[in-house]
Design an enzyme around this catalytic site. Structure first.
Site, PDB file in Angstrom:
ATOM      1  N   GLU A 178       0.863  -1.172  -0.098  1.00 12.21           N
ATOM      2  CA  GLU A 178       0.120   0.149  -0.135  1.00 12.21           C
ATOM      3  C   GLU A 178       0.807   1.329   0.030  1.00 12.21           C
ATOM      4  O   GLU A 178       0.612   2.424  -0.466  1.00 12.21           O
ATOM      5  CB  GLU A 178      -1.000   0.009   1.289  1.00 12.21           C
ATOM      6  CG  GLU A 178      -1.874  -1.155   1.058  1.00 12.21           C
ATOM      7  CD  GLU A 178      -2.631  -1.385   2.220  1.00 12.21           C
ATOM      8  OE1 GLU A 178      -4.083  -1.231   2.134  1.00 12.21           O
ATOM      9  OE2 GLU A 178      -2.243  -1.286   3.446  1.00 12.21           O
ATOM     10  N   GLY A 204     -12.516  -4.169   1.803  1.00 14.29           N
ATOM     11  CA  GLY A 204     -13.578  -4.919   1.159  1.00 14.29           C
ATOM     12  C   GLY A 204     -15.007  -3.975   1.158  1.00 14.29           C
ATOM     13  O   GLY A 204     -15.071  -3.278   2.017  1.00 14.29           O
ATOM     14  N   MET A 208      -9.113  -3.040   8.065  1.00 15.96           N
ATOM     15  CA  MET A 208      -8.417  -3.749   9.311  1.00 15.96           C
ATOM     16  C   MET A 208      -7.685  -2.670  10.243  1.00 15.96           C
ATOM     17  O   MET A 208      -6.919  -2.972  11.308  1.00 15.96           O
ATOM     18  CB  MET A 208      -7.706  -4.930   8.997  1.00 15.96           C
ATOM     19  CG  MET A 208      -8.517  -5.897   8.363  1.00 15.96           C
ATOM     20  SD  MET A 208      -7.579  -7.516   8.094  1.00 15.96           S
ATOM     21  CE  MET A 208      -7.047  -8.124   9.851  1.00 15.96           C
ATOM     22  N   GLU A 209      -7.773  -1.515   9.829  1.00 16.60           N
ATOM     23  CA  GLU A 209      -7.023  -0.295  10.542  1.00 16.60           C
ATOM     24  C   GLU A 209      -7.528   0.981  10.861  1.00 16.60           C
ATOM     25  O   GLU A 209      -7.208   1.543  11.765  1.00 16.60           O
ATOM     26  CB  GLU A 209      -5.478   0.037   9.639  1.00 16.60           C
ATOM     27  CG  GLU A 209      -4.633  -1.234   9.584  1.00 16.60           C
ATOM     28  CD  GLU A 209      -4.956  -2.216   8.481  1.00 16.60           C
ATOM     29  OE1 GLU A 209      -5.949  -1.901   7.500  1.00 16.60           O
ATOM     30  OE2 GLU A 209      -4.790  -3.527   8.499  1.00 16.60           O
ATOM     31  N   ASP A 269     -11.940  -5.945  -2.939  1.00 11.07           N
ATOM     32  CA  ASP A 269     -12.682  -7.240  -3.059  1.00 11.07           C
ATOM     33  C   ASP A 269     -14.054  -6.941  -2.456  1.00 11.07           C
ATOM     34  O   ASP A 269     -14.227  -5.706  -1.962  1.00 11.07           O
ATOM     35  CB  ASP A 269     -12.187  -8.353  -2.215  1.00 11.07           C
ATOM     36  CG  ASP A 269     -11.852  -7.906  -0.368  1.00 11.07           C
ATOM     37  OD1 ASP A 269     -10.737  -7.387  -0.415  1.00 11.07           O
ATOM     38  OD2 ASP A 269     -12.861  -7.889   0.086  1.00 11.07           O
TER      39      ASP A 269
HETATM   40  N1  ADE Z   1      -9.198  -5.376   3.395  1.00  9.14           N
HETATM   41  C1  ADE Z   1      -9.395  -5.500   2.151  1.00  9.14           C
HETATM   42  N2  ADE Z   1     -10.397  -6.450   1.795  1.00  9.14           N
HETATM   43  C2  ADE Z   1     -10.738  -6.617   3.364  1.00  9.14           C
HETATM   44  C3  ADE Z   1     -11.586  -7.651   3.790  1.00  9.14           C
HETATM   45  N3  ADE Z   1     -12.368  -8.326   3.004  1.00  9.14           N
HETATM   46  N4  ADE Z   1     -11.548  -7.731   5.065  1.00  9.14           N
HETATM   47  C4  ADE Z   1     -10.763  -7.031   5.700  1.00  9.14           C
HETATM   48  N5  ADE Z   1      -9.988  -6.234   5.604  1.00  9.14           N
HETATM   49  C5  ADE Z   1      -9.808  -5.909   3.868  1.00  9.14           C
END
Ligand code: ADE
Length: 232
Positions: A13, A79, A173-174, A197
């Site tokens: 990233e 995501g 996640m951050e 995703d």
């Molecule tokens: N970052 C990118 N895709 C993610 C996902 N599916 N879950 C958690 N963090 C992500």
């Protein structure tokens, strides 16, 4: 603003940023690397935290308290929850929450612990600048809620829980942990993400395929925002 922090979670990233800024000085600190650059007269410190809320909190706090950064921008991938968001689309968080913070056993709402708040707001000024840049660069950018947790979400059930509970548009996640640190230390911030995703059963395959391209989309936009910050 005297010194800008730019954060990502993964090396992938921040790689496009290091490539863009080129001449950087590397500093090792707290089992991590911090990259100092000067861009058009502005001091910038770039770092990737490693994945998850704990590492992200440590890095955000270090950027502010050790490196004296007074504005923080985050670039990376997420995501999608909102069906309007497709792979490669950009989202900037209006506010963030922690979807895995749970003391509901004691009657508290999901995402809340005493002394904290469910949602932390991003800087309105930085959001305005991001919006202005999106218009001049002709980029489609969605503003929305980002939910953060220490889980790679890859199921529709978990995704639906997060959507219903927090009305979130994207997850990662951050972001919310960085938001909590910046909010506590009064440092304006925003969290920018490009979709990699859809957090469903195919999420791990999509993530591997689109991590690099979506990270680049996010960092390209971030650089334009930095240019606008410097002009101001
Ligand atoms: N970052 C990118 N895709 C993610 C996902 N599916 N879950 C958690 N963090 C992500």
């Amino acid at each position: 603003m005297t010194k800008l922090a730019i954060m990502g979670a993964m090396q992938e990233e921040i790689d496009p940023l290091l490539e863009f800024f080129k001449d950087y000085k590397t500093i090792d600190y707290a089992d991590n690397k911090y990259y100092e650059v000067n861009y058009k007269g502005l001091d910038i410190v770039i770092a990737h935290s490693k994945i998850g809320k704990v590492f992200a909190s440590l890095t955000a706090s270090t950027l502010i308290q050790k490196f004296s950064c007074d504005t923080l921008l985050f670039s990376g991938v997420a995501g999608a929850i909102n069906p309007k968001l497709n792979i490669g689309d950009l989202i900037v968080a209006t506010k963030l929450c922690q979807h895995d913070l749970d003391i509901t056993a004691f009657g508290h709402p999901n995402g809340y612990v005493p002394g904290g708040k469910v949602f932390v707001d991003s800087s309105k000024e930085l959001l305005e600048i991001a919006k202005k840049v999106a218009v001049t660069e002709n980029l489609k950018v969605i503003e929305g809620v980002i939910a953060t947790g220490d889980q790679f979400v890859h199921s529709n059930d978990r995704k639906e829980f997060i959507e219903k509970t927090f009305n979130a548009d994207a997850l990662e996640m951050e972001g919310a942990s960085v938001a909590v640190v910046c909010d506590s230390l009064n440092v304006p911030f925003f969290i920018l993400r490009a979709i990699s995703d859809s957090a469903n059963g195919e999420a791990n395959f999509d993530f591997d395929e689109f991590l690099n391209s979506s990270a680049k989309i996010s960092s390209n936009y971030l650089v334009k925002i930095v240019d606008e910050l410097i002009k101001k």
